[in-house]
Write an enzyme that holds these catalytic residues in place. Structure first.
Site, PDB file in Angstrom:
ATOM      1  CG  HIS A 139      -1.699   1.252   1.424  1.00 51.00           C
ATOM      2  ND1 HIS A 139      -1.365   2.223   2.340  1.00 51.00           N
ATOM      3  CD2 HIS A 139      -2.817   1.689   0.797  1.00 51.00           C
ATOM      4  CE1 HIS A 139      -2.254   3.204   2.277  1.00 51.00           C
ATOM      5  NE2 HIS A 139      -3.142   2.905   1.351  1.00 51.00           N
ATOM      6  CG  HIS A 156      -0.548   9.832   0.661  1.00 48.86           C
ATOM      7  ND1 HIS A 156      -0.624   9.661   2.025  1.00 48.86           N
ATOM      8  CD2 HIS A 156      -1.708   9.338   0.161  1.00 48.86           C
ATOM      9  CE1 HIS A 156      -1.778   9.099   2.335  1.00 48.86           C
ATOM     10  NE2 HIS A 156      -2.450   8.898   1.216  1.00 48.86           N
TER      11      HIS A 156
END
Length: 585
Positions: free
Chosen positions: A127, A173
């Site tokens: 992830h 991110h």
């Protein structure tokens, strides 16, 4: 025998003897049973491996090779003709060597059936694979991707965003302070390291926030970087291909642009059926009736906001064609998407909290869904420290892609590493048959929350440990004395199998001897992991960490075995190991 001195105060010191590892009584008894006049020859050694170590299929030639390999590695001064026997000292050292491993040797031997569809496997999944630390401010880099691939991870996640000048693609991110890394660096890192640890396919899951011109740029970069290793798009998989058929291939998975609406319209005009068995008007009506619900702050590669959808409708053809596995929206709530009955197969994404809630009332339906389709589970948005969750919730319900923050540490990550030590560490572990079977009335027979009969009992004896004095400085565990080690050991698995036990703490000893036995009844041994953790007892503070490992019970070899221990991150220590015995009844 050497000694260690610890200063207690300015005028007082304590001196401790460093004890050498002594041969446990059980080991001496086994050696006497399989030797003659204090010598274990090849015939004795072969008999020991078959009867005591459970190596029933081993040939005598293989036994000879094991003996030769050990002696050549540990006693290089011996000549060939001397490599034919073991004395008690050599036998003890053999038991503590890496050759006497608890899992199948050599460790890279794949032995599961690899010809089934991808949906029949647990897949080692990362992830936010580009993050070096926390989810908010750590650097984005290709280095954690390289590290993950070298550990056998098979699913890499990249979040694609336009750079500040809107002319290139960054991996970062979104909505955080994470400094970006260029996508080309990540792609080159994947190309160079994808098949170092395993030849089985690498899946790249994309979270796409790009404009159409940047999508075209990404498609070109991927085509130039991966070439023929890139798996082309299939209009509608009736069944996922197998890992065996996709060896040395790269698979792109993300939410597809909405071109399928145009395809369906064209098919309707030609009098044909749609790819999903519905007319475009039916599709639109269904979307209005069952709008997608997306939790704010929890958007992942399968869940996009409407503006992203509009941007994707006219995505360039070359970008559309590189998407081999489609990530689907979960429309109409869990009941609706669990009932999907199209001829094709799907991939969905949901976070850990959604899964935990869903399995309470729809556990067996999720297992059935995951028999044909792919499910990706990812950490909830509040895990800003890159911590992880209990992977067994997903595994018990057949979820293939239980996505973890591989840059983290802690017990959940140790369980993940333990699961994928199975099947030669290739990153694909075949799901147990009970997660793939349906009954005569199309029902799922397995319920992980129902108590089942005990299938077998694992008996474990912990003899001793060694190697800490070679890895750690003298005062690492205690400033005033040698360490007081104890072992935490137990089972991680379905709820009724999970249990932990502790040995007693052995005071002031770098080479502790416990000689303690434990039994663990197992109702679902196929999903069980043996969890081992060594701690150093501390009366005034939190117990210090001394090493850990997790081993898949389904592949555990019986007999007396050397168990190498790992650090917090899962890297193996050079010298720290336990000597243990395993038996099944």
């Amino acid at each position: 025998m050497s000694k260690q001195t610890y200063r207690v105060c300015l005028c007082f010191r304590r001196r401790f003897r460093l004890k050498e590892a002594e041969v446990p009584e059980d080991v001496q008894a086994v050696f006497e049973k399989y030797s003659e006049n204090g010598v274990m020859n090849l015939d004795h050694f072969y008999e020991f491996l078959k009867k005591e170590q459970g190596e029933e299929k081993l040939t005598k030639a293989e036994a000879e090779s094991l003996m030769e390999s050990f002696l050549k590695e540990h006693y290089k001064h011996l000549k060939f003709f001397q490599h034919r026997s073991l004395y008690i000292k050599e036998f003890f050292e053999y038991l503590l060597s890496g050759i006497n491993a608890p899992l199948p040797y050599p460790p890279n031997k794949v032995h599961h059936d690899m010809g089934a569809p991808l949906s029949h496997y647990f897949i080692y999944t990362g992830h936010n694979s580009y993050l070096t630390g926390n989810q908010i401010s750590s650097d984005c880099s290709e280095k954690p991707i390289v590290d993950a691939l070298k550990r056998g991870v098979r699913v890499i996640e990249l979040d694609m965003w336009p750079n500040s000048s809107k002319d290139d693609v960054d991996i970062r991110h979104g909505g955080t302070l994470t400094p970006p890394v260029k996508i080309i660096k990540c792609l080159k890192a994947i190309k160079e390291n994808a098949f170092v640890a395993s030849k089985y396919p690498v899946i790249i899951t994309l979270e796409d926030h790009l404009t159409q011109d940047l999508q075209a740029k990404v498609a070109k970069m991927m085509s130039e970087t991966f070439g023929n290793t890139l798996v082309p798009r299939s209009e509608c998989y009736l069944e996922f291909p197998s890992p065996e058929s996709l060896k040395n291939r790269i698979i792109i998975s993300t939410k597809p642009p909405k071109e399928y609406l145009e395809t369906e319209m064209l098919q309707e005009e030609n009098g044909g059926s749609t790819a999903k068995g519905r007319k475009p008007s039916e599709e639109k009506a269904r979307e209005k009736e069952n709008p997608t619900v997306v939790m704010k702050g929890d958007i992942e590669d399968g869940d996009y906001q409407d503006e992203d959808d509009r941007d994707q409708e006219n995505a360039p053809t070359e970008y559309k064609h590189m998407i081999a596995i489609r990530a689907e929206k979960m429309k109409g709530g869990i009941i609706e998407w669990l009932r999907v009955n199209s001829p094709g197969v799907h991939r969905v994404s949901l976070n850990e909290e959604k899964l935990e809630k869903a399995v309470v009332t729809h556990g067996t339906e999720i297992i059935r869904f995951n028999q044909r389709n792919l499910m990706r589970v990812y950490p909830k948005g509040t895990r800003i420290d890159s911590s992880n969750y209990n992977p067994f919730v997903g595994w018990m319900h057949g979820a293939q892609m239980v996505a973890f923050n591989m840059q983290g540490r802690g017990r959940p990550l140790w369980l993940m590493q333990g699961m994928f030590r199975a099947n030669g560490g290739c990153g694909y572990v075949k799901k147990p048959d009970f997660l793939l079977r349906l009954g005569p009335n199309n029902e799922v027979g397995f319920d992980p929350n129902r108590r089942l009969p005990v299938q077998k009992t694992l008996k474990v004896k912990i003899y001793m440990g060694q190697g800490w004095n070679l890895e750690f400085r003298r005062t690492h565990f205690d400033l005033y004395s040698p360490p007081d080690f104890y072992v935490k050991i137990g089972i991680a698995g379905v709820p009724f199998d999970s249990a932990m036990r502790n040995t007693k703490a052995i005071e002031d000893n770098w080479t502790p001897v416990w000689n303690e036995e434990f039994s663990f009844p197992l109702t679902v041994p196929e999903l069980a992991l043996l969890r081992i953790e060594v701690r150093e007892f501390d009366t005034s503070d939190k117990d210090d960490f001394g090493g850990q490992t997790c081993l898949p019970v389904s592949e555990l070899k019986t007999g007396i075995r050397a168990i190498p221990l790992c650090n917090h991150r899962g890297d193996m220590y050079k010298s720290v190991k336990l000597l243990m015995r395993f038996d099944f009844t």
